[in-house]
Design a protein around this motif. Structure first.
Motif, PDB file in Angstrom:
ATOM      1  N   ILE A  36       8.511  50.750  32.361  1.00  0.00           N
ATOM      2  CA  ILE A  36       7.444  50.560  33.351  1.00  0.00           C
ATOM      3  C   ILE A  36       7.036  49.101  33.436  1.00  0.00           C
ATOM      4  O   ILE A  36       6.839  48.549  34.524  1.00  0.00           O
ATOM      5  N   LEU A  37       6.902  48.451  32.267  1.00  0.00           N
ATOM      6  CA  LEU A  37       6.502  47.044  32.240  1.00  0.00           C
ATOM      7  C   LEU A  37       7.540  46.158  32.929  1.00  0.00           C
ATOM      8  O   LEU A  37       7.198  45.226  33.662  1.00  0.00           O
ATOM      9  N   ILE A  38       8.821  46.481  32.674  1.00  0.00           N
ATOM     10  CA  ILE A  38       9.886  45.701  33.321  1.00  0.00           C
ATOM     11  C   ILE A  38       9.840  45.887  34.836  1.00  0.00           C
ATOM     12  O   ILE A  38       9.976  44.924  35.608  1.00  0.00           O
ATOM     13  N   ALA A  39       9.627  47.139  35.258  1.00  0.00           N
ATOM     14  CA  ALA A  39       9.553  47.424  36.696  1.00  0.00           C
ATOM     15  C   ALA A  39       8.381  46.679  37.338  1.00  0.00           C
ATOM     16  O   ALA A  39       8.503  46.118  38.430  1.00  0.00           O
ATOM     17  N   LEU A  40       7.230  46.695  36.633  1.00  0.00           N
ATOM     18  CA  LEU A  40       6.059  45.993  37.155  1.00  0.00           C
ATOM     19  C   LEU A  40       6.310  44.488  37.215  1.00  0.00           C
ATOM     20  O   LEU A  40       5.898  43.819  38.172  1.00  0.00           O
ATOM     21  N   GLN A  41       6.983  43.973  36.184  1.00  0.00           N
ATOM     22  CA  GLN A  41       7.281  42.543  36.154  1.00  0.00           C
ATOM     23  C   GLN A  41       8.230  42.165  37.285  1.00  0.00           C
ATOM     24  O   GLN A  41       8.047  41.133  37.952  1.00  0.00           O
ATOM     25  N   LEU A  42       9.238  43.011  37.528  1.00  0.00           N
ATOM     26  CA  LEU A  42      10.164  42.755  38.625  1.00  0.00           C
ATOM     27  C   LEU A  42       9.454  42.802  39.968  1.00  0.00           C
ATOM     28  O   LEU A  42       9.696  41.984  40.859  1.00  0.00           O
ATOM     29  N   GLN A  43       8.555  43.790  40.107  1.00  0.00           N
ATOM     30  CA  GLN A  43       7.797  43.897  41.352  1.00  0.00           C
ATOM     31  C   GLN A  43       6.912  42.673  41.548  1.00  0.00           C
ATOM     32  O   GLN A  43       6.823  42.120  42.651  1.00  0.00           O
ATOM     33  N   ASN A  44       6.257  42.244  40.463  1.00  0.00           N
ATOM     34  CA  ASN A  44       5.394  41.071  40.532  1.00  0.00           C
ATOM     35  C   ASN A  44       6.205  39.821  40.858  1.00  0.00           C
ATOM     36  O   ASN A  44       5.792  38.986  41.678  1.00  0.00           O
ATOM     37  N   TRP A  45       7.392  39.690  40.210  1.00  0.00           N
ATOM     38  CA  TRP A  45       8.247  38.544  40.497  1.00  0.00           C
ATOM     39  C   TRP A  45       8.696  38.549  41.946  1.00  0.00           C
ATOM     40  O   TRP A  45       8.710  37.505  42.616  1.00  0.00           O
ATOM     41  N   ASN A  46       9.034  39.720  42.467  1.00  0.00           N
ATOM     42  CA  ASN A  46       9.477  39.832  43.850  1.00  0.00           C
ATOM     43  C   ASN A  46       8.354  39.463  44.821  1.00  0.00           C
ATOM     44  O   ASN A  46       8.575  38.755  45.813  1.00  0.00           O
ATOM     45  N   GLU A  47       7.131  39.919  44.516  1.00  0.00           N
ATOM     46  CA  GLU A  47       5.995  39.589  45.374  1.00  0.00           C
ATOM     47  C   GLU A  47       5.714  38.093  45.336  1.00  0.00           C
ATOM     48  O   GLU A  47       5.408  37.484  46.366  1.00  0.00           O
ATOM     49  N   GLN A  48       5.802  37.499  44.125  1.00  0.00           N
ATOM     50  CA  GLN A  48       5.580  36.058  44.013  1.00  0.00           C
ATOM     51  C   GLN A  48       6.655  35.278  44.754  1.00  0.00           C
ATOM     52  O   GLN A  48       6.373  34.256  45.388  1.00  0.00           O
ATOM     53  N   HIS A  49       7.901  35.758  44.659  1.00  0.00           N
ATOM     54  CA  HIS A  49       9.005  35.098  45.370  1.00  0.00           C
ATOM     55  C   HIS A  49       8.783  35.160  46.874  1.00  0.00           C
ATOM     56  O   HIS A  49       8.968  34.156  47.579  1.00  0.00           O
TER      57      HIS A  49
END
Length: 348
Positions: A36-49
Motif C-alpha cells: 500500500i505504501l509503495i502504491a501511495l508513493q507511486l501515486q504521489n510521485w505521479n501526481e508530483q510529476h
C-alpha cells in the motif's frame, strides 16, 4: 493470490504450528502495508510529476510572453528616444523650420502614445504551481510582482490639445511618422501656418512642449525598468528550467515584393529554421521591388518589420521592409539577436 495466502494460513493452523502461523500472518500484514505504501508513493510521485509538467508548461508560456513584451519595450524605448530627439530639434530650430515640416513634427512629439496590453498579467493568473514547493512559490511570486507593475499611466498632452484647439489638422500619416513616411504638404493651407505661428508666439505652448521632455524621461525610465525586470525573470526561469524555449513556429515572408498581403490574396513563403539554439531562419527566393514582413503561423499576432535594408533590426509590429531592387535574395532572420539580412545572390 489472496486464496493462495489463505491456503497457507489454513495449513499452518491445521498442523498446530501456531508460532509459525502468527509469524506468517504478521509477515503477510507487513507485505500488504508495504504494498500500500509503495502504491501511495507511486501515486504521489505521479501526481508530483504531472504537477511539475503543468508548472513547466506554464513557465514556458510566461517565458514566451516575457520575450514578446521585451520586444515591445524595445520598440517603445526607441520611439520615445525618437520623440525626445525630435522635440530637441523643434525647440532649437522652431523659427527656421518649414511650417510644412514643423506641423507633422509637432504632432509626432505631442500625440499621446497607445500603450500595450500586457499578456503576462493573464499568464501570472493562470500559472499552475505547487504551493508546497518553495522554488515554485518563489518563481510564482516574482512573476506576479512583475505583472502587477505593468500599469500604464494615464497620460495627457496639453501641447497636443492646444494644437487641436487651434484648429490645426492632424496629418493623415501622423501615427506613422516614426517610420519616416512623407507627409503630403498639400494637406495644409496657409491659414494652418498662420494658426501655428500664433500658437508658437503664445505664452503657454512652448512651456507645454518643454513639459513633454519630463514625461519622456519618466516613460523611458518606466519602460527600461520593466524591460530589465523581464530579462531578469527570464534568466530565473532558464535557471530552473534550462530546456525552456521561445516558440517561434512557421516563420514566413509575405508582402507585395512576393504575391501581396494576405488581405489581397497573397500567400506566405516559409523560411527554414537552420539554427535551433540561436533561432535563425533562412530562405532563398526571388523578390520584386516592394515591401515584405516576417510573421509566424501566417498570423499578424507575431510579426517583424524594420526600416533598414539590406540589414536592420527586426522590430515587433515594425514598418514594412522595402525591397528597392528586384532579384534573388538569401534572406536571414536572427530572432536571438533581433536582426535580418537580405543578400543578393551571386550574379544578380
Amino acid at each position: 493470490m489472496i486464496s493462495f495466502f489463505r491456503k497457507i494460513r489454513k495449513s499452518l493452523s491445521d498442523e498446530g504450528k501456531t508460532g509459525k502461523y502468527l509469524k506468517y500472518a504478521l509477515g503477510e500484514v507487513l507485505l500488504i502495508v508495504v504494498g500500500i505504501l509503495i502504491a501511495l508513493q507511486l501515486q504521489n510521485w505521479n501526481e508530483q510529476h504531472q504537477q511539475e509538467q503543468r508548472f513547466r508548461a506554464s513557465l514556458e508560456h510566461v517565458y514566451n510572453t516575457l520575450a514578446s513584451e521585451i520586444e515591445g519595450f524595445d520598440n517603445g524605448l526607441e520611439y520615445l528616444q525618437s520623440q525626445a530627439n525630435a522635440l530637441d530639434s523643434i525647440l532649437l530650430l522652431k523659427d527656421s523650420l518649414d511650417p510644412r515640416e514643423l506641423i507633422p513634427a509637432l504632432f509626432f512629439v505631442t500625440v499621446p502614445p497607445e500603450f500595450g496590453v500586457y499578456e503576462s498579467r493573464r499568464a501570472a493568473e493562470d500559472l499552475s504551481y505547487d504551493p508546497n514547493k518553495k522554488v515554485h512559490r518563489e518563481l510564482a511570486r516574482q512573476i506576479s510582482v512583475y505583472a502587477s507593475r505593468l500599469v500604464n499611466p494615464a497620460r495627457n498632452s496639453r501641447a497636443f490639445d492646444m494644437l487641436q484647439e487651434a484648429g490645426i489638422p492632424l496629418p493623415q500619416e501622423s501615427q506613422n511618422l516614426a517610420y519616416g513616411l512623407t507627409i503630403d504638404p498639400n494637406q495644409f493651407e496657409e491659414r494652418d501656418f498662420q494658426k501655428l505661428k500664433r500658437l508658437l508666439e503664445s505664452d503657454a505652448f512652448i512651456p507645454a512642449l518643454k513639459n513633454l521632455k519630463i514625461q519622456f524621461y519618466f516613460d523611458y525610465g518606466r519602460l527600461y525598468s520593466w524591460k530589465t525586470d523581464a530579462e531578469s525573470l527570464m534568466k530565473g526561469i532558464r535557471n530552473y528550467y534550462p530546456e525552456v524555449r521561445i516558440l517561434y513556429k512557421n516563420v514566413s515572408l509575405i508582402g507585395p515584393a512576393l504575391e501581396g498581403w494576405d488581405i489581397d490574396g497573397g500567400r506566405d513563403f516559409p523560411l527554414i529554421e537552420t539554427d535551433l539554439d540561436r533561432y535563425i531562419w533562412e530562405t532563398k527566393l526571388y523578390l520584386k521591388e516592394g515591401e515584405v514582413k516576417f510573421r509566424c503561423r501566417e498570423s499578424w499576432a507575431q510579426n517583424w518589420g524594420g526600416t533598414g535594408f539590406p540589414t536592420g533590426r527586426a522590430q515587433k509590429d515594425g514598418a514594412d521592409i522595402l525591397i528597392p531592387k528586384a532579384g534573388t535574395y538569401r534572406v536571414t532572420l536572427n530572432l536571438s539577436e533581433g536582426t535580418y539580412r537580405f543578400e543578393l545572390a551571386e550574379g544578380e
